[in-house]
Enzyme design. Structure first.
Site: not given
Ligand code: F6R
Length: 253
Positions: A68, A144
């Protein structure tokens, strides 16, 4: 099939997850890696950089596609995912930047950008291993909770809880982009191997729900239950609810 592996701490989680990627690159030096950003994979990327420094791995032929990118952020913006990847992995190993791909946050035509990115992913001949984190609401990539699972690259509207979670990286909540390009759930699930990294108590409930609850687009990560080769690496805090509710489901590293 899902394997759930509990590491002693974040560092060990990174080492174990990296070992799975290193073993793939040893078998297939031109492997296609699907990559994620965020805090969860930091120790994984640090372990890959360390292995490269020790001469244990070359990324010279590896190709990457990221999950993303925020809409509206230039690749050199401090919080863009292009910058994150450069800072934490690409500039620290011998990867050829021409082989690294992310959606273009500044694309003038978002619909065309989604189709371009689908074509990029398709041109790689399939992702060998996809790295994922999980959002506090169960999102993967920026997919989401919704009434249907997404398929290809899409323009995602970030949930309020995702904006809240990501505000820690920006000077203020108002600066967090509200939209992002994201690979779709269908596209993610086509990867031959999936590796999820999960840290912290705030992920413990949603991780249990995703891996043991109903498979539903309202918990996008629940689709992993349909995966054939999924490994989830968690720290003790993230594994705590699963360990309590499903004794025996977690393998200690
Ligand atoms: C980022 C992504 C998101 C994160 C998720 C968890 O490229 O795809 O889905 O993996 O928001 O984020 P963290 O690791 O910061 O808790």
């Amino acid at each position: 099939m899902i394997r759930i592996i509990e590491a002693k701490n974040e560092k060990e989680l990174g080492t174990l997850a990296a070992e799975q990627i290193l073993s793939l690159i040893r078998r297939k030096p031109d492997a296609v890696l699907g990559l994620a950003t965020g805090s969860s994979p930091l120790s994984l990327y640090a372990a890959l950089v360390e292995a490269h420094k020790k001469g244990e791995v070359s990324f010279a032929k590896v190709k990457t596609v990221n999950l993303d990118e925020y809409v509206g952020l230039a690749p050199d913006h401090e919080q863009s995912y292009a910058r994150f990847m450069r800072d934490h992995l690409f500039s620290l190993v011998d990867i050829d930047m021409k082989n690294t791909h992310l959606p273009d946050g500044l694309a003038a035509d978002p619909v065309a950008e989604c189709r371009r990115y689908d074509a990029v992913v398709d041109s790689m001949g399939g992702v060998d291993l996809q790295v994922l984190g999980i959002g506090p609401d169960g999102h993967i990539g920026f997919n989401e909770p919704a009434d249907t699972f997404t398929d290809g690259t899409n323009l995602a509207v970030l949930a309020d809880s995702t904006i809240d979670a990501n505000a820690r990286f920006f000077a203020s909540r108002d600066e967090v982009p509200t939209r992002a390009f994201s690979m779709g759930v269908g596209q993610i699930m086509k990867a031959k191997e999936i590796l999820m990294v999960v840290l912290g108590t705030n992920k413990a409930d949603i991780l249990e729900k995703a891996l043991f609850g109903e498979v539903t687009p309202h918990v996008p990560a629940s689709i992993l239950q349909k995966g054939e080769n999924v490994t989830v690496y968690c720290d003790p805090a993230a594994a705590s609810v699963i360990r309590a509710k499903h004794p025996g489901a977690v393998t200690l590293a």
